[in-house]
Design a protein around this motif. Sequence first.
Motif, mmCIF file in Angstrom:
data_model
loop_
_atom_site.group_PDB
_atom_site.id
_atom_site.type_symbol
_atom_site.label_atom_id
_atom_site.label_comp_id
_atom_site.label_asym_id
_atom_site.label_seq_id
_atom_site.Cartn_x
_atom_site.Cartn_y
_atom_site.Cartn_z
ATOM 1 N N SER A 1 -7.228 -3.888 14.081
ATOM 2 C CA SER A 1 -6.820 -5.130 14.730
ATOM 3 C C SER A 1 -7.436 -5.289 16.108
ATOM 4 O O SER A 1 -7.730 -6.393 16.533
ATOM 5 C CB SER A 1 -5.305 -5.182 14.851
ATOM 6 O OG SER A 1 -4.734 -4.965 13.594
ATOM 7 N N PHE B 1 -6.085 -10.540 15.433
ATOM 8 C CA PHE B 1 -5.525 -11.027 14.180
ATOM 9 C C PHE B 1 -4.510 -12.123 14.390
ATOM 10 O O PHE B 1 -4.137 -12.443 15.515
ATOM 11 C CB PHE B 1 -4.960 -9.881 13.346
ATOM 12 C CG PHE B 1 -3.814 -9.131 13.964
ATOM 13 C CD1 PHE B 1 -2.555 -9.205 13.408
ATOM 14 C CD2 PHE B 1 -3.992 -8.317 15.086
ATOM 15 C CE1 PHE B 1 -1.502 -8.502 13.962
ATOM 16 C CE2 PHE B 1 -2.946 -7.609 15.637
ATOM 17 C CZ PHE B 1 -1.689 -7.713 15.069
ATOM 18 N N GLN B 2 -4.129 -12.747 13.259
ATOM 19 C CA GLN B 2 -3.251 -13.905 13.321
ATOM 20 C C GLN B 2 -1.962 -13.621 12.559
ATOM 21 O O GLN B 2 -1.989 -12.944 11.531
ATOM 22 C CB GLN B 2 -3.959 -15.117 12.678
ATOM 23 C CG GLN B 2 -5.115 -15.599 13.518
ATOM 24 C CD GLN B 2 -6.239 -16.175 12.668
ATOM 25 O OE1 GLN B 2 -6.594 -15.641 11.630
ATOM 26 N NE2 GLN B 2 -6.807 -17.255 13.128
ATOM 27 N N PHE B 3 -0.877 -14.119 13.077
ATOM 28 C CA PHE B 3 0.397 -13.925 12.386
ATOM 29 C C PHE B 3 1.230 -15.190 12.525
ATOM 30 O O PHE B 3 1.425 -15.701 13.618
ATOM 31 C CB PHE B 3 1.158 -12.736 12.976
ATOM 32 C CG PHE B 3 2.347 -12.317 12.153
ATOM 33 C CD1 PHE B 3 2.171 -11.663 10.943
ATOM 34 C CD2 PHE B 3 3.642 -12.596 12.577
ATOM 35 C CE1 PHE B 3 3.269 -11.276 10.166
ATOM 36 C CE2 PHE B 3 4.745 -12.210 11.815
ATOM 37 C CZ PHE B 3 4.550 -11.549 10.604
ATOM 38 N N ASP C 1 -6.724 -17.605 9.685
ATOM 39 C CA ASP C 1 -5.616 -17.352 8.761
ATOM 40 C C ASP C 1 -4.325 -18.010 9.267
ATOM 41 O O ASP C 1 -3.556 -17.401 10.001
ATOM 42 C CB ASP C 1 -5.418 -15.850 8.572
ATOM 43 C CG ASP C 1 -4.393 -15.552 7.490
ATOM 44 O OD1 ASP C 1 -3.906 -16.514 6.854
ATOM 45 O OD2 ASP C 1 -4.096 -14.365 7.270
ATOM 46 N N HIS D 1 3.049 -15.997 6.989
ATOM 47 C CA HIS D 1 3.174 -14.584 6.599
ATOM 48 C C HIS D 1 4.609 -14.130 6.448
ATOM 49 O O HIS D 1 4.896 -13.118 5.812
ATOM 50 C CB HIS D 1 2.450 -13.710 7.632
ATOM 51 C CG HIS D 1 1.003 -14.044 7.775
ATOM 52 N ND1 HIS D 1 0.484 -14.666 8.885
ATOM 53 C CD2 HIS D 1 -0.032 -13.891 6.915
ATOM 54 C CE1 HIS D 1 -0.819 -14.865 8.718
ATOM 55 N NE2 HIS D 1 -1.152 -14.405 7.539
ATOM 56 N N GLU E 1 1.646 -5.798 9.336
ATOM 57 C CA GLU E 1 0.444 -5.682 8.510
ATOM 58 C C GLU E 1 0.793 -5.799 7.017
ATOM 59 O O GLU E 1 0.083 -6.431 6.245
ATOM 60 C CB GLU E 1 -0.261 -4.355 8.815
ATOM 61 C CG GLU E 1 -1.666 -4.242 8.285
ATOM 62 C CD GLU E 1 -2.624 -5.306 8.841
ATOM 63 O OE1 GLU E 1 -2.322 -5.917 9.879
ATOM 64 O OE2 GLU E 1 -3.663 -5.530 8.186
ATOM 65 N N ARG F 1 1.290 -9.364 6.164
ATOM 66 C CA ARG F 1 0.001 -10.056 6.078
ATOM 67 C C ARG F 1 -0.717 -9.694 4.782
ATOM 68 O O ARG F 1 -1.276 -10.552 4.100
ATOM 69 C CB ARG F 1 -0.875 -9.709 7.289
ATOM 70 C CG ARG F 1 -0.485 -10.483 8.565
ATOM 71 C CD ARG F 1 -1.028 -9.870 9.837
ATOM 72 N NE ARG F 1 -2.306 -9.191 9.691
ATOM 73 C CZ ARG F 1 -3.502 -9.791 9.786
ATOM 74 N NH1 ARG F 1 -3.567 -11.062 10.065
ATOM 75 N NH2 ARG F 1 -4.602 -9.101 9.632
ATOM 76 N N GLU F 2 -0.672 -8.436 4.448
ATOM 77 C CA GLU F 2 -1.350 -7.985 3.225
ATOM 78 C C GLU F 2 -0.716 -8.583 1.979
ATOM 79 O O GLU F 2 -1.406 -9.033 1.072
ATOM 80 C CB GLU F 2 -1.292 -6.461 3.131
ATOM 81 C CG GLU F 2 -2.517 -5.799 3.715
ATOM 82 C CD GLU F 2 -2.389 -4.285 3.701
ATOM 83 O OE1 GLU F 2 -3.021 -3.665 4.571
ATOM 84 O OE2 GLU F 2 -1.648 -3.740 2.842
ATOM 85 N N THR G 1 0.954 -11.287 1.733
ATOM 86 C CA THR G 1 0.635 -12.721 1.696
ATOM 87 C C THR G 1 -0.755 -12.921 1.109
ATOM 88 O O THR G 1 -0.966 -13.770 0.234
ATOM 89 C CB THR G 1 0.676 -13.315 3.126
ATOM 90 O OG1 THR G 1 1.968 -13.079 3.678
ATOM 91 C CG2 THR G 1 0.386 -14.805 3.105
ATOM 92 N N ASN G 2 -1.699 -12.114 1.556
ATOM 93 C CA ASN G 2 -3.075 -12.279 1.102
ATOM 94 C C ASN G 2 -3.275 -11.788 -0.339
ATOM 95 O O ASN G 2 -3.820 -12.499 -1.172
ATOM 96 C CB ASN G 2 -4.013 -11.516 2.036
ATOM 97 C CG ASN G 2 -5.467 -11.733 1.663
ATOM 98 O OD1 ASN G 2 -5.976 -12.838 1.800
ATOM 99 N ND2 ASN G 2 -6.119 -10.701 1.134
#
Length: 328
Positions: free
Chosen positions: A18, A23-25, A137, A141, A304, A307-308, A310-311
């Motif tokens: 990061s 990074f984006q949240f 992104d 999230h 994290e 985020r993961e 979600t992706n």
Amino acid sequence: MGSFVGFANLPNQVHRKSVRRGFQFVTMVVGDSGLGKSTLINTLFEHKLYDLGAPRSLANGSSMNGNANGRTVAIESKSADVEENGVRLKLTVVDTPGFGDHVNNDEAWKPIVDNIDSRFDAYLEQENRVNRSKLMDNRVHACIYFIQPTGHSCVPFKFLSPNPKMIDLWGVLHLFRLRPIDIEFMRKLHHKVNLIPVIAKADTLTDDEVVAFKQRILNDIAHNNIQIFQPPIYDLEDEETIAENEEIQSKVPFAVVGSDTFVTTADGRQVRGRAYPWGTIEVDNEAHCDFIKLRQMLIHTHMEELREHTNDVLYEQYRTQKLLSMGV
Ligand code: GDP
Ligand code: MG
């Protein structure tokens, strides 16, 4: 509690990645008007988002704004670039108007689903570009869903009956439960977003009521096959992390208390909390509410992971369906 948001304490490996990329949240808050959504956001992010002035408009074009009494009247999104210990984070909060504000609440979930979808679409569109090196992104999230501390909007029985013991039982069995609108909302959203249900304004409930309400909520969630975000315990080797995650899991759905203001405790400490004639409820005290655990999961230990997931899972499902429906 310092003035840090706290994400710079992410586990080392993530931290290094990061640091390099930044990074984006994106966190979304949903629930009835007056349940403390804006207050909790302030409590979580320590006003960082509100120092920036005007909120920005949204991916789907709809925008702003709070009205004169600070009530949220449309979906609004606020962002801040925060840097802590050399880690860069673009933090965004999506605040939504209360359900109770609609004349017809039957489709209260619709604008929220549309907003989440439009954020997926914006991401998909970037992926399809020739140059994909820098994707923004703005997908959601985490979605914090606020549950009313009484379950139904009427006077709790304990204020009505002359026999407090009986009422407690009544209250627990009949009053404290998810409403149809809660269940419908979660059913519409759980395949699109990491759902984090919280009991709002937990300071208005007794400890026993919180325990019983949590159990009831978990039962309703299981009964309706709703998937909520839980810190994963499988696949972990490190015992300390397992214990930490189990501890967080045991608090779900988090009973939260929010407060913008500092109050003085009986022993003279200045704390974020809410003062009552009989004492002070401290936001940052684990014996008083689950705010710390929610914050820890969201910002520290599981940012994290959120985020993961979600992706890799939620977005991937959306993308597959979208492409199939387009005949691609
Ligand atoms: P929103 O409409 O969901 O954004 O709710 P607000 O954050 O504007 O809060 C509505 C009112 O509830 C305000 O008067 C807050 O001070 C109060 N409030 C917010 N959080 C809490 C809480 O945890 N406990 C109690 N008792 N009141 C709260
Ligand atoms: Mg609000």
